[in-house]
Design an enzyme around this catalytic site. Structure first.
Site, PDB file in Angstrom:
ATOM      1  N   ASP A 212       0.769 -24.228  34.536  1.00 62.08           N
ATOM      2  CA  ASP A 212       0.201 -23.223  33.649  1.00 62.08           C
ATOM      3  C   ASP A 212       0.743 -21.823  33.977  1.00 62.08           C
ATOM      4  OD1 ASP A 212      -2.031 -22.512  31.703  1.00 62.08           O
ATOM      5  OD2 ASP A 212      -2.560 -21.256  33.403  1.00 62.08           O
ATOM      6  N   GLU A 272       9.017 -34.689  47.821  1.00 62.19           N
ATOM      7  CA  GLU A 272       8.407 -35.448  48.922  1.00 62.19           C
ATOM      8  C   GLU A 272       7.839 -36.770  48.401  1.00 62.19           C
ATOM      9  OE1 GLU A 272       5.432 -32.891  50.637  1.00 62.19           O
ATOM     10  OE2 GLU A 272       6.868 -31.259  50.906  1.00 62.19           O
TER      11      GLU A 272
HETATM   12  C1  GLC Z   1      -2.076 -20.755  29.574  1.00 59.17           C
HETATM   13  C2  GLC Z   1      -2.956 -21.790  28.932  1.00 59.17           C
HETATM   14  C3  GLC Z   1      -4.061 -21.082  28.213  1.00 59.17           C
HETATM   15  C4  GLC Z   1      -4.860 -20.300  29.202  1.00 59.17           C
HETATM   16  C5  GLC Z   1      -3.968 -19.362  30.001  1.00 59.17           C
HETATM   17  C6  GLC Z   1      -4.680 -18.854  31.197  1.00 59.17           C
HETATM   18  O1  GLC Z   1      -1.461 -19.941  28.658  1.00 59.17           O
HETATM   19  O2  GLC Z   1      -2.194 -22.604  28.097  1.00 59.17           O
HETATM   20  O3  GLC Z   1      -4.881 -21.969  27.523  1.00 59.17           O
HETATM   21  O4  GLC Z   1      -5.832 -19.548  28.551  1.00 59.17           O
HETATM   22  O5  GLC Z   1      -2.824 -20.017  30.494  1.00 59.17           O
HETATM   23  O6  GLC Z   1      -4.808 -19.876  32.135  1.00 59.17           O
END
Ligand code: GLC
Length: 551
Positions: A212, A272
């Site tokens: 993310d 790993e």
């Molecule tokens: C990314 C995710 C989104 C979230 C953001 C903060 O963009 O896809 O849904 O709000 O990160 O974690």
């Protein structure tokens, strides 16, 4: 930097599962509720493993399932190695991994290294004082001369990305909500702790991560102001775009020089373990996406260009050529039509263009990711004021902002609450009346449904080396038509997609040798006459060439 020289990684060969595979994104809160509380969970997913198997996908990416106050529905993690009670427990998770593996399907988790929840014990400790053990795990800066935030950096959800912690008179940085403080990836302890999180789930059998906000891991140490973007720039969180403050280019808050180094370290951690994949969220040009895939790091640097591209043959053809030209032999392409942050493809394009869009996604070179519900053509669902749940909507309630509309529950049946939860439950987001023919149950029965088209296209991709890992060559890219070939060994395929509301005509060479492998519309029986094919409005066809037997 402690990584030194990254371990040499042989270029993944064409047989690698994540190159040949189709990925399916399950947004956990909305897939299936298994305990009747109105929120989707692991128990629910367990009941739907056969549906996922029936799609023919090779890997499932689960949105966050961790311990979380759910202000950003799991993207605010209070405990990285615990399953949140709202989503289930570790035993259920293990059974899902096992159940999917037994069906030949890989499992990816969302990994959220950019920030924690403000409820995470690390942040609570950081707040306890300037000299606390975890203070430097986050990003702190002194106020500007006027006492205001240190610079102009804006949060993705609007407003300043800095929040003042009054007791210590310092600001902390949060790329998203104030309750999502950003971690300091220049601190080796942070790296160590977060790499251990990767190891934890890898050890439990997870096959990879969708990382993310990975493009935002580092921020400029000089805290230089970001420039303002223009209306033509694309932004990360579409629903919040209406806030003028977030129309800011992430020049100093994303894609900083240290990023490739830490991605290489993450790759070392993955190495790993056997055969794991790293895919990462980046809101960057296809050239930059391709460059990040050129070195050991992300196997799948995510490319969102199809979501933003003007929907016509010329623009899409240009995009494919640009991306292909930027890719080095090591870098592998990927494509998607949607995710939990963007308006759904059915709403962006309208129902008539959907079959062509799905055929495009599933016949391009590169790993496709399919967002749950898009295989049914589910549109965005209006979410009335008072029922909004997304933080991007709650920042300006009742204005139709935010990402709730693309996150509504999966319509399984025509039963009350569409089979998503029990009839008595109040679902976390409103359940719409599905349009006739929109539910899984109906589409499973109808031979000409979008679901059946998607399944057939996935099956076709699996049986063809050319469609899954072969080369691509764009042959026609006009406003009305996109045509490209896919090629491997003696296999050759031709894909033709119309973007016109009128019938169009396309040249098809070697008329004798093609057979129709897939078409967008069962009523249409494509016939090639004198090397030309008349294509109905918005139709798409996949042709397969049979080599002439040797005389
Ligand atoms: C990314 C995710 C989104 C979230 C953001 C903060 O963009 O896809 O849904 O709000 O990160 O974690």
């Amino acid at each position: 930097m402690s990584h030194g020289t990254p371990a040499p990684v042989p270029p993944a060969d064409a047989a690698t599962w994540w190159k040949r595979g189709v990925f399916y994104q399950v947004y956990v809160p909305s897939f299936q509720d298994g305990n009747g509380d109105g929120l989707g969970d692991l128990h629910g997913i367990e009941q739907r493993l056969d549906y996922i198997t029936g799609l023919g996908v090779d890997a499932v990416w689960l949105s966050p399932i961790y311990d979380s106050p759910l202000l950003d529905f799991g993207y605010d993690v209070a405990g990285y190695t615990t399953v949140g009670a709202d989503f289930g427990d570790l035993e259920t998770f293990d059974r899902i991994v096992d159940g999917l593996h037994r069906r030949g399907i890989k499992v990816l988790l969302d990994y959220i290294p950019q920030h924690t929840s403000s409820e995470h014990p690390w942040f609570k400790d950081a707040l306890s004082g300037r000299h606390s053990a975890h203070r430097d795990w986050y990003l702190w800066a002194d106020p500007a001369a006027d006492g205001g935030p240190p610079n102009n950096w804006a949060s993705a959800f609007g407003g300043s990305a800095w929040t003042l912690h009054e007791p210590s008179n310092q600001y902390y940085y949060h790329a998203h909500l104030p309750q999502q403080p950003s971690l300091n990836w220049r601190n080796p302890q942070v790296k160590r702790a977060m790499f251990d999180v990767m190891r934890f789930w890898f050890s439990r059998g997870v096959d990879g991560y969708r990382i993310d906000a990975v493009w935002r891991l580092f921020k400029d140490q000089q805290l230089r102001d970001n420039p303002q973007g223009s209306d033509t720039d694309s932004f990360e969180i579409a629903g919040a775009m209406a806030h003028s403050s977030v129309r800011q280019l992430q020049k100093y808050t994303a894609d900083q020089p240290e990023l490739p180094g830490v991605l290489a370290e993450m790759r070392d951690v993955a190495n790993e373990f056997d055969d794991r994949v790293l895919m990462g969220e980046l809101h960057l040009s296809v050239e930059r996406v391709a460059a990040l895939g050129a070195k050991p790091g992300l196997d799948i640097p995510m490319n969102f260009a199809l979501i933003d591209a003007p929907w016509n043959g010329q623009s899409l053809g240009d995009l494919i050529v640009r991306y292909e030209q930027a890719l080095t032999p090591r870098a592998w392409p990927n494509w998607t039509l949607g995710n939990h942050d963007r308006s759904r493809v059915a709403t962006r394009l309208g129902p008539e263009r959907l079959p062509g869009a799905m055929i495009l996604l599933l016949t391009l070179r590169g790993t496709p990711t399919l967002y749950y519900g898009d295989e049914l053509g589910l549109p965005d669902q209006p979410v009335p004021p008072g029922r909004e749940r997304d933080c991007a909507a709650l920042a300006a309630p009742g204005q139709g902002l935010g990402r709730d509309p693309e996150r509504t529950p999966m319509p399984w049946t025509n039963a009350p609450n569409v089979g998503f939860t029990t009839p008595e439950a109040t679902p976390w987001l409103p359940i719409p009346d599905p349009a006739p023919g929109q539910t899984v149950a109906e589409q499973e029965k109808a031979a000409d449904s979008l679901l059946q088209l998607v399944r057939t296209a996935i099956a076709l991709r699996h049986r063809s080396a050319a469609l899954s890992v072969g080369t691509i060559s764009v042959v026609t890219a006009t406003a009305d038509t996109l045509a490209y070939t896919r090629h491997a060994d003696d296999e050759r395929w031709l894909v033709i997609i119309s973007f016109s509301n009128r019938p169009t005509e396309t040249a098809v060479p070697d008329q004798e040798t093609w057979t129709v492998a897939l078409r967008s519309d069962q009523e249409w029986h494509p016939r090639i006459n004198d090397g030309r094919l008349v294509v109905p409005p918005y139709a798409a066809v996949v042709l397969e060439r049979h080599e002439q037997p040797e005389e």
